[in-house]
Motif scaffolding. Sequence first.
Motif, PDB file in Angstrom:
ATOM      1  N   ILE A 164       0.831  -1.199   0.000  1.00  0.00           N
ATOM      2  CA  ILE A 164       0.000   0.000   0.000  1.00  0.00           C
ATOM      3  C   ILE A 164       0.868   1.252   0.000  1.00  0.00           C
ATOM      4  CG2 ILE A 164      -0.224   0.001   2.530  1.00  0.00           C
ATOM      5  CD1 ILE A 164      -3.091   1.067   2.100  1.00  0.00           C
ATOM      6  N   ASN A 165       1.998   1.211   0.687  1.00  0.00           N
ATOM      7  CA  ASN A 165       3.023   2.255   0.667  1.00  0.00           C
ATOM      8  C   ASN A 165       4.229   1.724   1.435  1.00  0.00           C
ATOM      9  OD1 ASN A 165       4.684   4.556   1.463  1.00  0.00           O
ATOM     10  ND2 ASN A 165       3.038   5.831   0.660  1.00  0.00           N
TER      11      ASN A 165
ATOM     12  N   ASP B 281       6.817   3.017   2.591  1.00  0.00           N
ATOM     13  CA  ASP B 281       7.302   3.796   3.726  1.00  0.00           C
ATOM     14  C   ASP B 281       6.544   3.459   5.007  1.00  0.00           C
ATOM     15  OD1 ASP B 281       8.856   4.986   1.811  1.00  0.00           O
ATOM     16  OD2 ASP B 281       7.872   6.930   1.881  1.00  0.00           O
ATOM     17  N   TYR B 282       5.308   2.980   4.867  1.00  0.00           N
ATOM     18  CA  TYR B 282       4.448   2.736   6.020  1.00  0.00           C
ATOM     19  C   TYR B 282       4.344   1.259   6.389  1.00  0.00           C
ATOM     20  CZ  TYR B 282       2.784   7.572   5.839  1.00  0.00           C
ATOM     21  OH  TYR B 282       2.710   8.945   5.870  1.00  0.00           O
ATOM     22  N   ASP B 283       4.295   0.364   5.380  1.00  0.00           N
ATOM     23  CA  ASP B 283       4.012  -1.041   5.687  1.00  0.00           C
ATOM     24  C   ASP B 283       5.240  -1.854   6.083  1.00  0.00           C
ATOM     25  OD1 ASP B 283       5.309  -1.657   3.275  1.00  0.00           O
ATOM     26  OD2 ASP B 283       3.444  -1.775   2.154  1.00  0.00           O
ATOM     27  N   GLY B 284       6.418  -1.228   6.100  1.00  0.00           N
ATOM     28  CA  GLY B 284       7.626  -1.917   6.558  1.00  0.00           C
ATOM     29  C   GLY B 284       8.394  -2.638   5.484  1.00  0.00           C
ATOM     30  N   SER B 285       7.993  -2.488   4.217  1.00  0.00           N
ATOM     31  CA  SER B 285       8.627  -3.284   3.170  1.00  0.00           C
ATOM     32  C   SER B 285       9.783  -2.583   2.459  1.00  0.00           C
ATOM     33  CB  SER B 285       7.581  -3.687   2.124  1.00  0.00           C
ATOM     34  OG  SER B 285       7.071  -2.540   1.447  1.00  0.00           O
ATOM     35  N   TYR B 286       9.830  -1.248   2.475  1.00  0.00           N
ATOM     36  CA  TYR B 286      10.807  -0.535   1.641  1.00  0.00           C
ATOM     37  C   TYR B 286      11.606   0.458   2.479  1.00  0.00           C
ATOM     38  CZ  TYR B 286      12.506   1.488  -2.795  1.00  0.00           C
ATOM     39  OH  TYR B 286      13.276   1.921  -3.839  1.00  0.00           O
ATOM     40  N   ARG B 287      11.316   1.759   2.383  1.00  0.00           N
ATOM     41  CA  ARG B 287      12.026   2.757   3.191  1.00  0.00           C
ATOM     42  C   ARG B 287      11.171   3.028   4.425  1.00  0.00           C
ATOM     43  NH1 ARG B 287      12.853   4.693  -2.183  1.00  0.00           N
ATOM     44  NH2 ARG B 287      11.045   6.073  -1.984  1.00  0.00           N
ATOM     45  N   SER B 288      11.326   2.184   5.399  1.00  0.00           N
ATOM     46  CA  SER B 288      10.401   2.131   6.522  1.00  0.00           C
ATOM     47  C   SER B 288      10.559   3.321   7.464  1.00  0.00           C
ATOM     48  CB  SER B 288      10.607   0.839   7.311  1.00  0.00           C
ATOM     49  OG  SER B 288      10.491  -0.279   6.464  1.00  0.00           O
ATOM     50  N   ARG B 289       9.441   3.942   7.796  1.00  0.00           N
ATOM     51  CA  ARG B 289       9.418   5.032   8.763  1.00  0.00           C
ATOM     52  C   ARG B 289       9.438   4.470  10.191  1.00  0.00           C
ATOM     53  NH1 ARG B 289       6.079   9.712   7.316  1.00  0.00           N
ATOM     54  NH2 ARG B 289       4.872   9.249   9.175  1.00  0.00           N
ATOM     55  N   LYS B 290      10.018   5.254  11.113  1.00  0.00           N
ATOM     56  CA  LYS B 290       9.993   4.941  12.549  1.00  0.00           C
ATOM     57  C   LYS B 290      10.425   3.501  12.820  1.00  0.00           C
ATOM     58  CE  LYS B 290       6.351   8.345  13.381  1.00  0.00           C
ATOM     59  NZ  LYS B 290       5.019   8.626  13.961  1.00  0.00           N
ATOM     60  N   MET B 291      11.591   3.147  12.295  1.00  0.00           N
ATOM     61  CA  MET B 291      12.109   1.791  12.456  1.00  0.00           C
ATOM     62  C   MET B 291      13.418   1.795  13.234  1.00  0.00           C
ATOM     63  SD  MET B 291      12.974  -1.154   9.604  1.00  0.00           S
ATOM     64  CE  MET B 291      14.284  -0.249   8.799  1.00  0.00           C
TER      65      MET B 291
ATOM     66  N   TYR C 158      -4.900   3.719   6.260  1.00  0.00           N
ATOM     67  CA  TYR C 158      -4.074   2.590   6.708  1.00  0.00           C
ATOM     68  C   TYR C 158      -3.305   3.025   7.945  1.00  0.00           C
ATOM     69  CZ  TYR C 158      -0.146  -0.756   6.618  1.00  0.00           C
ATOM     70  OH  TYR C 158       0.805  -1.697   6.936  1.00  0.00           O
ATOM     71  N   LYS C 159      -3.319   2.210   8.968  1.00  0.00           N
ATOM     72  CA  LYS C 159      -2.632   2.526  10.218  1.00  0.00           C
ATOM     73  C   LYS C 159      -1.717   1.379  10.604  1.00  0.00           C
ATOM     74  CE  LYS C 159      -1.901   4.272  14.447  1.00  0.00           C
ATOM     75  NZ  LYS C 159      -1.166   5.536  14.692  1.00  0.00           N
ATOM     76  N   ARG C 160      -0.411   1.643  10.659  1.00  0.00           N
ATOM     77  CA  ARG C 160       0.523   0.634  11.159  1.00  0.00           C
ATOM     78  C   ARG C 160       0.585   0.711  12.678  1.00  0.00           C
ATOM     79  NH1 ARG C 160       6.445   1.555   9.500  1.00  0.00           N
ATOM     80  NH2 ARG C 160       6.686   2.504  11.542  1.00  0.00           N
ATOM     81  N   LYS C 161       0.258  -0.394  13.313  1.00  0.00           N
ATOM     82  CA  LYS C 161       0.246  -0.425  14.776  1.00  0.00           C
ATOM     83  C   LYS C 161       1.554  -0.966  15.368  1.00  0.00           C
ATOM     84  CE  LYS C 161      -3.620  -2.791  15.222  1.00  0.00           C
ATOM     85  NZ  LYS C 161      -4.838  -3.370  15.852  1.00  0.00           N
ATOM     86  N   GLY C 162       2.350  -1.617  14.545  1.00  0.00           N
ATOM     87  CA  GLY C 162       3.624  -2.161  15.007  1.00  0.00           C
ATOM     88  C   GLY C 162       4.104  -3.239  14.064  1.00  0.00           C
ATOM     89  N   GLY C 163       5.269  -3.803  14.363  1.00  0.00           N
ATOM     90  CA  GLY C 163       5.779  -4.872  13.525  1.00  0.00           C
ATOM     91  C   GLY C 163       7.244  -5.150  13.796  1.00  0.00           C
ATOM     92  N   GLY C 164       7.804  -6.073  13.032  1.00  0.00           N
ATOM     93  CA  GLY C 164       9.197  -6.432  13.205  1.00  0.00           C
ATOM     94  C   GLY C 164       9.731  -7.220  12.032  1.00  0.00           C
TER      95      GLY C 164
ATOM     96  N   PHE D 245      -0.986  -8.460   2.086  1.00  0.00           N
ATOM     97  CA  PHE D 245      -0.029  -7.397   1.807  1.00  0.00           C
ATOM     98  C   PHE D 245      -0.378  -6.613   0.544  1.00  0.00           C
ATOM     99  CE2 PHE D 245       3.982  -5.872  -0.077  1.00  0.00           C
ATOM    100  CZ  PHE D 245       4.440  -5.092   0.965  1.00  0.00           C
ATOM    101  N   LEU D 246      -0.741  -7.290  -0.532  1.00  0.00           N
ATOM    102  CA  LEU D 246      -1.082  -6.618  -1.779  1.00  0.00           C
ATOM    103  C   LEU D 246      -2.545  -6.197  -1.782  1.00  0.00           C
ATOM    104  CD1 LEU D 246       0.718  -8.810  -4.457  1.00  0.00           C
ATOM    105  CD2 LEU D 246       1.585  -6.865  -3.171  1.00  0.00           C
ATOM    106  N   ALA D 247      -2.799  -4.996  -2.292  1.00  0.00           N
ATOM    107  CA  ALA D 247      -4.167  -4.475  -2.306  1.00  0.00           C
ATOM    108  C   ALA D 247      -5.016  -5.181  -3.351  1.00  0.00           C
ATOM    109  CB  ALA D 247      -4.156  -2.977  -2.577  1.00  0.00           C
TER     110      ALA D 247
END
Length: 386
Positions: A171-172, A174-184, A218-224, A288-290
Amino acid sequence: MKFKMNRVSQLIAAGVLLGGASFAAQAEITLLKQDPQANDPLSRLDFKVGGSIRPQVINTMGGSDKGSYKNNGYDGGTRFRFTADYFLFDDIHWVGYYELGVNIPAVFDWDHHYSPGANNTTRRQLYTGFKSDTYGTLTFGQQNSIYYDVVGIKTDNWNDDMLAQAPGNGINGDYDGSYRSRKMLKYKYAAGPVDLYAAYLFSDDDYYVGSTGNNLAYKRKGGGSIGANWHIAKDLSWGAAYNVTSAEMKNRAKSDSKDYDQHILGTALTWAPGPWNFSAGGGWYHNFLATKLSDEQNYFAGNAYGIEYYASYTIPVDSYAVKSVKPYVMGDHLKYVSGRNYSRTDNGLGVNVKFAYNFSVSYEHMFTNSTDNIGDLNLVRLTYDF
């Protein structure tokens, strides 16, 4: 100031006006060189700048894109980067990195050469942390995901790529953790020939899906993430990574929401003996894919997978300002297993010519077979690295 530019002048203006500002530029410029001296704090700092200017044109055969900004000529990913390394003590260094994406046609308001509503600039990466040869590297901020570092990057070798891998299809990224992840928060440790990775994804802001009138978010609540990259030999490496993201799709208009556990698992291999370069990779994607639906209850496809391959041979020239010629073949396949009836297969031929002063030109032709009947395409990119 608004004016129209034809395709050729767009390429020349973007590539020469900015790129040609320093014909003698290096691939990266060191402004401050680290050489620690007693009672001189600045001598502990290493500071570099660099970047890449990338005007390009994409033509989809059959005329479906006639008059589009991509067909007219647009920015294919210009970026500027700033790297800092400050020696603290023993082998402990403070590090910082900032990468800014600049949409040159949008900055100069060149009509019909950028996507409507596109930002002039984009923060691609911004992170800081500490590195040590003994203890590893710990960084926090927006940075490359573990999945991209050990899997995606191995087949990110041509221009019209990442069509089947996770970092290019969520979906993006930067947000879903797959590419240029924010707040990581990311950790890397070199255990002999194997680089080990682990990361934690903190909760992030809402990302609104524009096609649904900003009601769907879309809201990312956490992950790893975890990953490993095994340097089997000097020219051979194999990587594998897994990422899980806890997310929520919210519909403000209906005051409704649904939680998703998103999973991506992938592996890739690269072998680069001498002038040759071979790479291949694949991944499995769950929730993962829309599905391309405006429905928070069924937004993500249950399962999908993607594979990519690339092979090239570099021919040295070093004559008449031509440094090298690199022909290559490449391809990918993306398939939805559930949630949507969609598949896409691309196979292509390309050539990259490197010139003096860090200029290069690439041409690619992609043969595409897809459920939505995307046409074959031609791509030309002018690149200036500094």
